[in-house]
Design an enzyme around this catalytic site. Structure first.
Site, PDB file in Angstrom:
ATOM      1  N   ARG A  91       0.797  -1.224   0.000  1.00  0.00           N
ATOM      2  CA  ARG A  91       0.000   0.000   0.000  1.00  0.00           C
ATOM      3  C   ARG A  91       0.832   1.278   0.000  1.00  0.00           C
ATOM      4  NH1 ARG A  91      -3.173  -3.829   1.869  1.00  0.00           N
ATOM      5  NH2 ARG A  91      -1.216  -4.518   2.761  1.00  0.00           N
ATOM      6  N   THR A  92       1.824   1.331   0.880  1.00  0.00           N
ATOM      7  CA  THR A  92       2.577   2.581   0.990  1.00  0.00           C
ATOM      8  C   THR A  92       3.309   2.841  -0.326  1.00  0.00           C
ATOM      9  OG1 THR A  92       2.803   2.143   3.335  1.00  0.00           O
ATOM     10  CG2 THR A  92       4.220   3.848   2.421  1.00  0.00           C
ATOM     11  N   LYS A 120      27.439  -4.165  -3.577  1.00  0.00           N
ATOM     12  CA  LYS A 120      28.889  -4.130  -3.838  1.00  0.00           C
ATOM     13  C   LYS A 120      29.635  -3.435  -2.706  1.00  0.00           C
ATOM     14  CE  LYS A 120      27.976  -3.288  -8.758  1.00  0.00           C
ATOM     15  NZ  LYS A 120      28.178  -2.265  -9.796  1.00  0.00           N
ATOM     16  N   ARG A 141      11.646   3.710   2.639  1.00  0.00           N
ATOM     17  CA  ARG A 141      11.240   2.824   3.729  1.00  0.00           C
ATOM     18  C   ARG A 141      12.418   1.929   4.076  1.00  0.00           C
ATOM     19  NH1 ARG A 141       5.946  -0.938   4.343  1.00  0.00           N
ATOM     20  NH2 ARG A 141       5.160   1.097   4.951  1.00  0.00           N
ATOM     21  N   HIS A 174       6.145   6.126  11.277  1.00  0.00           N
ATOM     22  CA  HIS A 174       5.512   6.009   9.956  1.00  0.00           C
ATOM     23  C   HIS A 174       4.626   7.250   9.800  1.00  0.00           C
ATOM     24  CE1 HIS A 174       4.017   4.385   6.355  1.00  0.00           C
ATOM     25  NE2 HIS A 174       3.671   3.175   6.727  1.00  0.00           N
TER      26      HIS A 174
HETATM   27  C1  NCD Z   1       2.256  -0.901   8.212  1.00  0.00           C
HETATM   28  C2  NCD Z   1       3.744  -0.731   8.251  1.00  0.00           C
HETATM   29  O1  NCD Z   1       4.451  -1.031   7.289  1.00  0.00           O
HETATM   30  O2  NCD Z   1       4.216  -0.248   9.264  1.00  0.00           O
HETATM   31  N1  NCD Z   1       1.723  -1.044   6.945  1.00  0.00           N
HETATM   32  C3  NCD Z   1       1.459   0.071   6.185  1.00  0.00           C
HETATM   33  O3  NCD Z   1       2.308   0.864   5.889  1.00  0.00           O
HETATM   34  N2  NCD Z   1       0.182   0.253   5.806  1.00  0.00           N
HETATM   35  C4  NCD Z   1       1.739  -1.871   9.187  1.00  0.00           C
HETATM   36  C5  NCD Z   1       2.222  -3.293   9.157  1.00  0.00           C
HETATM   37  O4  NCD Z   1       3.131  -3.663   8.439  1.00  0.00           O
HETATM   38  O5  NCD Z   1       1.620  -4.082   9.891  1.00  0.00           O
END
Ligand code: NCD
Length: 363
Positions: A91-92, A120, A141, A174
């Site tokens: 999703r993100t 590398k 991320r 997040h």
């Molecule tokens: C979450 C995350 O990655 O922190 N997911 C997200 O971004 N919607 C929650 C999770 O992984 O459970």
């Protein structure tokens, strides 16, 4: 608008910066009311959340028509985004990518450091500096706590200080998920006086869930919001969050009694067990997590105007039959992420005024 109170990452050494409190560090990521980087939930003020929420709604309405989409797609057609996601994401990743497309940006991605020169032996600093040579924003991320923050400092001290957007850092933060959660709460309670005075219950793995940690901090900006943390004690929310809430004079409660909490809550925020962080194999299997599941049977305990949220992905903590209930908000919450992320990126590149004007003139 920049002002004399602005603090600059290029004016502080990494060691001095790291020694600051989270609130002090957060102030370095803003220039006036605008994000220079998006790293910590603590960098957002209440009025900024209100502005981002209305911008997200404007983008959402403008995007409904072909002419509107043409307008939006022109806004950042000269900009490129890098999606640097070395931790799993559906999703993100996709909502950021869709948000960039809405604004006309082109995107590229690295989703596995085994496919980049990090394999590398290149440092993450050098990788990110490389991305900054080709792209205008880096959305990242990582499983490493604080990595996005360090990269923001690195880039602000380089000749191409492009913005970093934290799309999830370790177990810690997040911030953009928290923004879309706030937008979802705001929309859901629009006719019920907004978020102020509401009772939000967080359920599940609160020790390792970064979405909960970031959202708990944003909710503290609203008046009279009560927060309840429902989890087996080894998975309870971190002491640092509770200390922050105490300092911010936020009413909160910790409990294992989910059934008692359901009828009292305005919003229930479910989370999955994050067993990828287990220190010993099978550790999470030892917790009796079934008590914390939202079964279809428990719908009868939920207030008629309450909502059920989940950042997703889910496992068994929300039974699929619950999805049909109008109070199940997680699918809409997910779509909201695309609008909020589009609004956020438009803001970073100073396009908010144009969006407001278009909305005023055409809708
Ligand atoms: C979450 C995350 O990655 O922190 N997911 C997200 O971004 N919607 C929650 C999770 O992984 O459970």
């Amino acid at each position: 608008m920049a002002d004399a109170n602005d603090k600059h990452l290029w004016a502080v050494s990494w060691d001095d910066f790291q020694a600051l409190s989270v609130d002090e560090r957060a102030s370095y990521f803003m220039e006036g009311e605008r994000e220079v980087h998006v790293i910590l939930a603590q960098q957002f003020a209440r009025n900024r959340l209100d502005a981002l929420n209305s911008l997200a709604t404007q983008v959402r309405f403008i995007a409904k028509s072909r002419a509107g989409m043409r307008f939006l797609r022109d806004l950042l057609s000269h900009k490129r985004a890098m999606l640097y996601f070395t931790q799993p994401s559906t999703r993100t990743f996709l909502s950021f990518s869709a948000a960039c497309q809405i604004l006309g940006m082109t995107t590229s991605s690295v989703r596995d450091s085994a496919t980049s020169s990090e394999f590398k032996g290149e440092s993450q600093e050098d990788s990110v500096r490389t991305f900054s040579s080709y792209f205008d924003v880096i959305i990242m991320r990582s499983a490493e706590k604080g990595l996005a923050e360090r990269m923001a400092w690195v880039l602000s001290n380089s000749e191409r200080a492009v913005p970093i957007v934290n799309a999830g850092s370790g177990k810690d933060q997040h911030p953009t998920q928290a923004l879309l959660d706030i937008y979802t709460l705001q929309r859901s309670f629009e006719r019920l006086g907004g978020i102020d005075g509401k009772h939000v219950a967080f359920v599940g793995d609160l020790a390792r869930g970064r979405t909960v940690r970031s959202l708990a901090s944003l909710l503290a900006l609203y008046d009279g919001v009560k927060q309840t943390f429902v989890a087996p004690s080894p998975l309870q929310i971190g002491r640092d969050v509770l200390d922050f809430l105490t300092k911010a004079k936020v009413a909160f409660e910790l409990t294992e009694d989910f059934e008692r909490v359901i009828p009292k809550a305005d919003a229930i925020y479910m989370t999955r067990v994050q067993d990828e962080w287990d220190k010993t194999k099978g550790e999470s299997g030892l917790y009796d997590i079934r008590k914390f599941w939202f079964t279809a049977q428990r719908l009868s305990l939920l207030r008629p105007d309450a909502i059920l949220m989940h950042p997703l992905p889910r496992r068994d903590e929300i039974e699929a039959a619950v999805d049909r209930d109008p109070r199940a908000m997680y699918w809409r919450q997910m779509r909201n992420g695309m609008w909020v992320r589009a609004a956020l990126i438009a803001g970073i590149f100073h396009r908010d005024k144009e969006i407001q004007d278009y909305h005023e003139q055409n809708l």
